[in-house]
Structure formats: structure tokens, C-alpha cells
Design a protein around this motif. Structure first.
Motif, PDB file in Angstrom:
ATOM      1  N   LEU A 243       0.818  -1.218   0.000  1.00 15.31           N
ATOM      2  CA  LEU A 243       0.000   0.000   0.000  1.00 15.31           C
ATOM      3  C   LEU A 243       0.851   1.267   0.000  1.00 15.31           C
ATOM      4  CD1 LEU A 243      -2.821  -1.073   2.484  1.00 15.31           C
ATOM      5  CD2 LEU A 243      -2.971  -0.878  -0.004  1.00 15.31           C
ATOM      6  N   ARG A 244       2.087   1.168   0.445  1.00 15.03           N
ATOM      7  CA  ARG A 244       2.972   2.342   0.427  1.00 15.03           C
ATOM      8  C   ARG A 244       3.608   2.571  -0.945  1.00 15.03           C
ATOM      9  NH1 ARG A 244       4.975   0.151   5.639  1.00 15.03           N
ATOM     10  NH2 ARG A 244       3.937   1.314   7.330  1.00 15.03           N
ATOM     11  N   SER A 245       3.474   1.618  -1.853  1.00 10.19           N
ATOM     12  CA  SER A 245       4.076   1.783  -3.174  1.00 10.19           C
ATOM     13  C   SER A 245       3.247   2.741  -4.018  1.00 10.19           C
ATOM     14  CB  SER A 245       4.208   0.437  -3.884  1.00 10.19           C
ATOM     15  OG  SER A 245       2.948  -0.078  -4.237  1.00 10.19           O
ATOM     16  N   LYS A 246       3.916   3.528  -4.810  1.00  8.79           N
ATOM     17  CA  LYS A 246       3.252   4.570  -5.601  1.00  8.79           C
ATOM     18  C   LYS A 246       2.220   4.014  -6.578  1.00  8.79           C
ATOM     19  CE  LYS A 246       4.190   8.544  -8.590  1.00  8.79           C
ATOM     20  NZ  LYS A 246       5.247   9.365  -9.235  1.00  8.79           N
ATOM     21  N   PRO A 247       2.521   2.957  -7.337  1.00  4.31           N
ATOM     22  CA  PRO A 247       1.507   2.459  -8.281  1.00  4.31           C
ATOM     23  C   PRO A 247       0.224   2.008  -7.595  1.00  4.31           C
ATOM     24  CG  PRO A 247       3.664   1.549  -8.812  1.00  4.31           C
ATOM     25  CD  PRO A 247       3.799   2.224  -7.483  1.00  4.31           C
ATOM     26  N   VAL A 248       0.343   1.335  -6.446  1.00  2.37           N
ATOM     27  CA  VAL A 248      -0.853   0.870  -5.742  1.00  2.37           C
ATOM     28  C   VAL A 248      -1.674   2.050  -5.248  1.00  2.37           C
ATOM     29  CG1 VAL A 248      -1.689  -0.379  -3.721  1.00  2.37           C
ATOM     30  CG2 VAL A 248       0.164  -1.336  -5.088  1.00  2.37           C
ATOM     31  N   ALA A 249      -1.014   3.023  -4.620  1.00  2.00           N
ATOM     32  CA  ALA A 249      -1.730   4.197  -4.113  1.00  2.00           C
ATOM     33  C   ALA A 249      -2.374   4.983  -5.254  1.00  2.00           C
ATOM     34  CB  ALA A 249      -0.771   5.085  -3.324  1.00  2.00           C
ATOM     35  N   THR A 250      -1.669   5.094  -6.375  1.00  2.00           N
ATOM     36  CA  THR A 250      -2.208   5.832  -7.517  1.00  2.00           C
ATOM     37  C   THR A 250      -3.454   5.145  -8.074  1.00  2.00           C
ATOM     38  OG1 THR A 250       0.002   6.643  -8.092  1.00  2.00           O
ATOM     39  CG2 THR A 250      -1.681   6.731  -9.806  1.00  2.00           C
ATOM     40  N   ALA A 251      -3.404   3.824  -8.203  1.00  2.00           N
ATOM     41  CA  ALA A 251      -4.560   3.097  -8.722  1.00  2.00           C
ATOM     42  C   ALA A 251      -5.760   3.227  -7.785  1.00  2.00           C
ATOM     43  CB  ALA A 251      -4.195   1.631  -8.927  1.00  2.00           C
ATOM     44  N   ILE A 252      -5.535   3.042  -6.491  1.00  2.00           N
ATOM     45  CA  ILE A 252      -6.635   3.162  -5.535  1.00  2.00           C
ATOM     46  C   ILE A 252      -7.182   4.585  -5.526  1.00  2.00           C
ATOM     47  CG2 ILE A 252      -7.275   2.997  -3.101  1.00  2.00           C
ATOM     48  CD1 ILE A 252      -5.155   0.799  -2.816  1.00  2.00           C
ATOM     49  N   GLY A 253      -6.282   5.574  -5.536  1.00  2.00           N
ATOM     50  CA  GLY A 253      -6.722   6.966  -5.549  1.00  2.00           C
ATOM     51  C   GLY A 253      -7.527   7.308  -6.779  1.00  2.00           C
ATOM     52  N   ARG A 254      -7.121   6.782  -7.907  1.00  2.00           N
ATOM     53  CA  ARG A 254      -7.865   7.049  -9.141  1.00  2.00           C
ATOM     54  C   ARG A 254      -9.263   6.452  -9.058  1.00  2.00           C
ATOM     55  NH1 ARG A 254      -6.851   8.748 -14.214  1.00  2.00           N
ATOM     56  NH2 ARG A 254      -8.090   7.887 -15.908  1.00  2.00           N
ATOM     57  N   GLY A 255      -9.358   5.255  -8.490  1.00  2.00           N
ATOM     58  CA  GLY A 255     -10.669   4.645  -8.351  1.00  2.00           C
ATOM     59  C   GLY A 255     -11.568   5.405  -7.393  1.00  2.00           C
ATOM     60  N   LEU A 256     -10.992   5.911  -6.299  1.00  2.00           N
ATOM     61  CA  LEU A 256     -11.789   6.612  -5.288  1.00  2.00           C
ATOM     62  C   LEU A 256     -12.134   8.039  -5.681  1.00  2.00           C
ATOM     63  CD1 LEU A 256      -9.955   5.478  -2.011  1.00  2.00           C
ATOM     64  CD2 LEU A 256     -12.235   4.760  -2.781  1.00  2.00           C
ATOM     65  N   PHE A 257     -11.161   8.731  -6.281  1.00  2.00           N
ATOM     66  CA  PHE A 257     -11.323  10.179  -6.472  1.00  2.00           C
ATOM     67  C   PHE A 257     -11.290  10.626  -7.926  1.00  2.00           C
ATOM     68  CE2 PHE A 257      -9.043   9.440  -2.408  1.00  2.00           C
ATOM     69  CZ  PHE A 257     -10.034   9.880  -1.536  1.00  2.00           C
ATOM     70  N   GLY A 258     -10.984   9.734  -8.858  1.00  2.00           N
ATOM     71  CA  GLY A 258     -10.921  10.121 -10.263  1.00  2.00           C
ATOM     72  C   GLY A 258      -9.548  10.604 -10.660  1.00  2.00           C
ATOM     73  N   SER A 259      -9.479  11.277 -11.804  1.00  2.27           N
ATOM     74  CA  SER A 259      -8.210  11.712 -12.379  1.00  2.27           C
ATOM     75  C   SER A 259      -7.646  12.905 -11.615  1.00  2.27           C
ATOM     76  CB  SER A 259      -8.392  12.106 -13.848  1.00  2.27           C
ATOM     77  OG  SER A 259      -8.877  11.027 -14.600  1.00  2.27           O
ATOM     78  N   LEU A 260      -6.330  12.926 -11.508  1.00  2.00           N
ATOM     79  CA  LEU A 260      -5.661  14.122 -10.997  1.00  2.00           C
ATOM     80  C   LEU A 260      -5.659  15.186 -12.078  1.00  2.00           C
ATOM     81  CD1 LEU A 260      -2.612  12.466  -9.219  1.00  2.00           C
ATOM     82  CD2 LEU A 260      -4.539  13.590  -8.115  1.00  2.00           C
ATOM     83  N   SER A 261      -5.696  16.443 -11.688  1.00  2.00           N
ATOM     84  CA  SER A 261      -5.804  17.529 -12.655  1.00  2.00           C
ATOM     85  C   SER A 261      -4.610  17.601 -13.588  1.00  2.00           C
ATOM     86  CB  SER A 261      -5.951  18.869 -11.928  1.00  2.00           C
ATOM     87  OG  SER A 261      -4.832  19.094 -11.066  1.00  2.00           O
ATOM     88  N   LYS A 262      -3.441  17.076 -13.161  1.00  2.00           N
ATOM     89  CA  LYS A 262      -2.247  17.181 -13.997  1.00  2.00           C
ATOM     90  C   LYS A 262      -2.226  16.137 -15.105  1.00  2.00           C
ATOM     91  CE  LYS A 262       0.563  14.248 -10.936  1.00  2.00           C
ATOM     92  NZ  LYS A 262       1.751  14.203 -10.082  1.00  2.00           N
ATOM     93  N   GLU A 263      -3.163  15.173 -15.063  1.00  2.00           N
ATOM     94  CA  GLU A 263      -3.168  14.165 -16.117  1.00  2.00           C
ATOM     95  C   GLU A 263      -3.667  14.769 -17.417  1.00  2.00           C
ATOM     96  OE1 GLU A 263      -5.502  10.946 -14.723  1.00  2.00           O
ATOM     97  OE2 GLU A 263      -4.188  10.550 -13.011  1.00  2.00           O
ATOM     98  N   ILE A 264      -3.119  14.291 -18.508  1.00  2.00           N
ATOM     99  CA  ILE A 264      -3.480  14.783 -19.832  1.00  2.00           C
ATOM    100  C   ILE A 264      -4.592  13.917 -20.388  1.00  2.00           C
ATOM    101  CG2 ILE A 264      -2.638  15.186 -22.177  1.00  2.00           C
ATOM    102  CD1 ILE A 264       0.132  15.566 -20.977  1.00  2.00           C
ATOM    103  N   ALA A 265      -5.678  14.547 -20.822  1.00  2.00           N
ATOM    104  CA  ALA A 265      -6.803  13.781 -21.357  1.00  2.00           C
ATOM    105  C   ALA A 265      -6.431  13.152 -22.696  1.00  2.00           C
ATOM    106  CB  ALA A 265      -8.009  14.695 -21.540  1.00  2.00           C
TER     107      ALA A 265
END
Length: 595
Positions: A243-265
Motif C-alpha cells: 500500500l505504500r508503493s506509488k503504483p498501488v496508491a495511484t490506482a486506488i486513488g484514481r478509483g476513489l477520487f478520479g483523475s488528478l488535474s495534472k493528467e493529460i486527457a
């Protein structure tokens, strides 16, 4: 608000909730909010897993997932592919496989996990009560992200098809999963899910290169629609480490909160004129060539880039001229790719193409794999560069890098099956394939379907660059179908076709079959029929000529060589069950593909 379901592994379910604190911090580290506003569901079921067979009066919850038609299943597969490919581009490249010593001290942990996982899978009482305990805590509707660690990943997989009908799974994240272990699938298909589920957005499986519980491999073999991502966490199997690894946190965060504003559509392309099927393949060719150039080094990269600039300029200018002559409207996406042959700066790149499904993309990708994108120029491209370019291309297409990796493996496997020695390396890299399909009686018409606006103009623009270049690839992509099998065979068996022409085309056919199998796609019977017809016609011709010809006559030997190519490919297909009903033997374990 999206809820979070956390399913723990063996043990007591971490009563101190260390997993929650680790994930809360990791989410904030990658730019997402923490878990304060998230409804967290974390059922605990250790007592059930320790029993012999649980309460046998409790029945396994029924499957609630909808039964989909073939067309509906294709639509779901395509939607999940797009979401998975977008997630893959955000999570980044997996850690390259590297040996990490697995010590004997880990054996008790591995055995404990596998024993409880096996108990769960094989003992209906344990399975029923565990599932019921989890389901009782879930809402009846809404959205949820599921995270399953170790044994919890097995429960999560089993749960997917039994959720409340109105509950949508935004994403599934499995970490440290033992789901690839063969003993969990022996005499049972209850964990198999070859196709995505309608109510699940995406699935990413993260495993560490030293985590022995995972068997040091991903789960694609049993769940081909999941994204396998390898990370470098050493020997650690703990949920907090994952859970402390960046890919896992990023995937879970994306599922919970959606895209980060810095992502390119993802850019969809200009809407004025949609690309037709040949224009799509033309754009794929240019994109693939540019990905090849990106991964080349030094002087070779410069030469390849210069050759590509010339070819791109000449193809686009000739195409535009032909379109204007035929009074065909030119899509703006193609106009944007025009380039002067001596202009400074980088080449314009095609906009990402996301309209092809995996089924539709197979033949186009196989054509690219056996073509030289800068023909008539011949520049040797190392095998690892092709592999990287395939990965980048399929991510760019929205189909995921795993498709590119499987394409590379399929091409090598098919080549080695047809060429038992290293002869196959002679043609891979310069793309001499598909010459016969252009030179023979099939002609260019196969690449320009009747009624396709601009089809003839495209073929006219590309024909000057040779059958081993893009035009050969387009013809191949249009010819390998069930209805075209007999025509292909007749052309290949004719005396105007060399043995090498047959071998290369058989490799293309077999590559497509292997790729479909590795991706869990339905096979095209045309592949088998084409090779069967090649074998039949060459056999008859050998019998006719051998009656009066010298025993080692070159023409007879060439026919025998053609027949051997088809025979070897068909033997491979039978051995590896690439066509249903052709063998009674069931491949097991790593022998399921012979490479």
C-alpha cells in the motif's frame, strides 16, 4: 462518494488498522485526498478460514453478474481495455524482471497462505460463510473500489460476480495475490474469468519481484483482462508495504477520487471526417515507425528518422494528390501529418487511435510486425526495439502494453515453429512478408474494399513502397479471413510464389492465431482453413509432378517446402489447442505454450 472495500489476507485482519494508516499516507503522497471522507468497509473473517469446512447450512451466494450477448461482451471488453490502457499509462512501466533470492524463512508464510487459499477454493462451507460475511457489510447500490491482499485477493475475485446488482466496482486492486498458483485451479474453473465483468471498471494486479506468495508471476493466464504490474518490493509480502508503493496508491486513488488535474486527457481526434479502415492502418504504420525510431540509438536512430521523414512525406503527398484527383475529402488528421523532407524539427505524430478493439487490431498489428515501415530503405531494427515499439503502440491505441508484449512473443513463437532453425531471423527486421499477396492474382483489390471512399487512392499512394512495406501489410490484414482462405492458398501454391513467400505468410497466419489465444480472443477459423488448403493443394501438386520429375527437382522441392511450412504451423496449432476440437490432450502449466 465512492466507498472502499478492503479484504485482508491470512491472520487476524490487522486489528490495529496499520493498512489504513499506510494507505491514507500514500494517497496523500501521490496527490490524492486521504481516507477521512471515504466510507471504509473492512470485514474480518479469520475464524471462518480456520475451520474445517465452515457452516454447511449456508449456501454459496448466487452469481448476480448479467449474462451478456456476444455483442454486449465485446462492448464491455472494449470499455475495460480503454480504461486499463489509460491506467497503465498513468502507473508507468513495470519493474523489469530481476532475480531476488527467496529464502527458506519465507516458506511458512507461503505455505500458510496457499493452504488457506486452497481451503477457501475447495471447501464450500468456508467459501459460503466468508462470502456472506463480506456481502452483509456492502451497500446495495453505489460505487466501490475493492482492494484485496493475499488471500483477500482470492475472495475479491470470487466476490466480483456475486455483488448486489446495483453496486458498481470502479476498480479492483489485487496485491500480493496467489491467484496464479496452479493448485487453486486444479479440477475447478470457479476462479477463472477470461472475460471482463460488466459492472467492473478495471482491474490491476500488483506483485513484487521477490514475493514468493505470488509465485513470482502475474495472473494474466487465468485473468487476461487484468493489468499485471510488477514492482520492486523485495521479499516483503506485507499489505502495508504494497500500500505504500506509488503504483498501488495511484490506482486506488484514481478509483476513489478520479483523475488528478495534472493528467493529460486522451485526444480523440478531429470529428470532421472519420478515418476509414485503411486510413486507420496508415496512421498505425506511421505511429509504429515513430515508436521504433524513439527506441533506436545514435546513428541508427538518425538514419531511421531521416528515412521515415522521406517515406512519410512521399506517401502523404501522393495520397493527397490521389484524393484530390478522385474528389475525395481528406481527413484533417492526415493533413496534419504532412511534412517537408528536409524540414528541421520532429515529425508530426498521428493522434491516438482508440477506435479499434483487440479483435479488430490483431491482423493490423500482425501486418505491422512483418513489414518494414521505412521500405524501400533497409535498416536493421534490434528485436528488443521492436518489442518496446509494440508495447508503446498498443498503449497508444488504448489496448494496453500487454497486447504489444504478446504480439512480440507470438511473432517469435510462430517464426520458430515454421523455421526450426534460426532462418526466421533473416526476415524479421527487414519485413519481406506479404510479397506474394500483392504480386499474385489476389492483387491490390483486397486492400481496397469495394465502396471504401479513398481506398484506391491509398493503395496507389503506397504501392510504390513495395510489398514488404505498408502496402503488403494492408493486403495481408485484409486477406486473412475465413472467406479468403481458398484464394490465399491458390495464390501461394502457384509457381509464381516462392517457398519463402509461403513460409512468411504462414508465419503471419500463425502469429495471429497465437496472439488471439494469448489475449483470450475468439479464433478465426480462416487461419486453419488457409493452412489446410495450402497443405492440400501443395500435396496434390507434388503428387502430380513427382510422377515424372526428377526426385530432387527444384520445383518439387519448393512445393514440399511450402507444404512443410503449413504442416509445422498446423502441428503447433493442434499441440497448443489453438483450434477447438483438434486434440484430446489438455496442456498443463507452463507447457500451454511452446515457444
Amino acid at each position: 462518494m465512492v466507498s472502499l472495500l478492503y479484504l485482508h489476507g491470512v491472520g487476524n485482519g490487522d486489528p490495529r488498522d496499520a493498512w489504513r494508516r499506510a494507505l491514507d499516507r500514500s494517497l496523500q503522497d501521490v496527490g490524492y485526498p486521504g481516507l477521512d471522507e471515504v466510507e471504509v468497509i473492512a470485514p474480518k473473517y479469520p475464524d471462518v478460514l480456520r475451520t474445517d469446512d465452515g457452516d454447511k447450512t449456508i449456501k454459496i451466494p448466487p452469481i448476480t453478474a448479467l449474462r451478456l450477448s456476444a455483442e454486449e461482451q465485446r462492448a464491455v471488453r472494449r470499455r475495460v481495455e480503454r480504461a486499463t490502457a489509460e491506467l497503465e499509462s498513468i502507473l508507468g512501466e513495470p519493474v523489469p524482471a530481476s532475480p531476488v533470492g527467496v529464502t527458506d524463512s519465507l516458506a511458512p508464510i507461503v505455505l500458510r497462505v496457499l493452504r488457506q487459499a486452497h481451503n477457501y477454493v475447495t471447501k464450500p462451507g468456508i467459501r459460503a460463510r466468508t462470502l456472506r460475511m463480506v456481502l452483509d457489510e456492502l451497500p446495495e447500490d453505489g460505487e466501490i473500489v475493492i482492494v484485496g491482499h493475499s488471500l483477500g485477493s482470492i475472495i475479491a475475485i470470487d466476490l466480483l460476480r456475486r455483488l448486489p446488482p446495483k453496486l458498481t466496482v470502479t476498480g479492483l486492486v489485487t496485491i500480493g495475490s496467489p491467484a496464479a498458483h496452479p493448485n487453486l485451479h486444479e479440477d475447478s474453473d470457479r476462479l477463472e474469468m477470461k472475460a471482463p465483468v460488466d459492472h467492473v471498471g478495471w482491474w490491476v494486479n500488483v506483485w513484487s519481484n521477490g514475493d514468493a506468495v505470488t509465485g513470482l508471476r502475474g495472473i494474466w493466464r487465468h485473468f487476461p483482462w487484468a493489468l499485471d504490474l510488477q514492482v520492486g518490493l523485495g521479499l516483503d509480502h506485507r499489505t502495508t508495504t504494497y500500500l505504500r508503493s506509488k503504483p498501488v496508491a495511484t490506482a486506488i486513488g484514481r478509483g476513489l477520487f478520479g483523475s488528478l488535474s495534472k493528467e493529460i486527457a486522451v485526444v480523440e481526434g478531429t470529428p470532421d471526417v472519420a478515418l476509414n479502415s485503411l486510413e486507420v492502418r496508415l496512421a498505425l504504420w506511421l505511429a509504429y515507425a515513430q515508436f521504433l525510431r524513439d527506441h533506436l540509438k545514435g546513428a541508427t536512430q538518425e538514419r531511421f528518422g531521416a528515412a521515415l521523414r522521406v517515406v512519410q512525406h512521399e506517401v502523404l503527398e501522393r495520397l493527397i494528390e490521389n484524393y484530390q484527383a478522385d474528389d475525395v475529402r481528406i481527413p484533417q488528421q492526415l493533413l496534419d501529418l504532412r511534412v517537408a523532407p528536409d524540414a528541421p524539427g520532429d515529425l508530426p505524430r498521428p493522434k491516438p487511435l482508440t477506435q479499434l478493439s483487440k479483435e479488430e487490431a490483431v491482423l493490423a498489428l500482425v501486418a505491422l510486425a512483418t513489414a518494414n515501415p521505412v521500405r524501400p530503405y533497409e535498416i536493421d531494427v534490434p528485436d528488443d526495439v521492436r518489442r518496446q515499439a509494440f508495447h508503446d503502440l498498443t498503449v497508444w491505441m488504448g489496448l494496453g502494453g500487454g497486447l504489444g508484449e504478446n504480439l512480440h512473443i507470438a511473432m517469435q513463437s510462430a517464426s520458430k515453429a515454421v523455421y526450426p532453425v534460426d532462418q526466421w531471423k533473416l526476415w524479421v527486421g527487414i519485413g519481406i512478408g506479404a510479397a506474394v499477396l500483392v504480386a499474385g492474382p489476389i492483387g491490390l483489390a483486397l486492400a481496397a474494399p469495394a465502396g471504401l471512399a479513398g481506398g484506391a487512392a491509398i493503395i496507389g499512394a503506397l504501392s510504390a513502397f513495395g510489398p514488404g512495406g505498408m502496402v503488403g501489410g494492408l493486403v495481408t490484414a485484409g486477406a486473412i479471413t475465413t472467406t479468403g482462405a481458398g484464394t490465399i492458398a491458390a495464390t501461394l501454391v502457384s509457381s509464381s510464389s516462392s517457398a519463402e513467400d509461403v513460409e512468411v505468410t504462414v508465419i503471419q497466419l500463425l502469429t495471429a492465431a497465437i496472439l488471439r489465444s494469448r489475449e483470450g480472443l475468439e479464433q478465426d477459423l480462416g487461419v486453419w482453413l488457409a493452412m489446410s488448403e495450402i497443405q492440400r493443394q501443395t500435396g496434390r501438386e507434388v503428387a502430380r509432378l513427382a510422377a515424372y520429375s526428377d526426385e530432387k527437382a527444384p520445383g518439387v522441392e519448393a512445393l514440399r517446402r511450402k507444404a512443410r511450412a503449413a504442416e509445422r504451423a498446423m502441428a503447433y496449432m493442434v499441440k497448443n489447442r489453438l483450434v477447438e476440437g483438434l486434440t484430446d490432450e489438455e496442456p498443463k502449466g507452463e507447457e500451454a505454450f511452446e515457444e
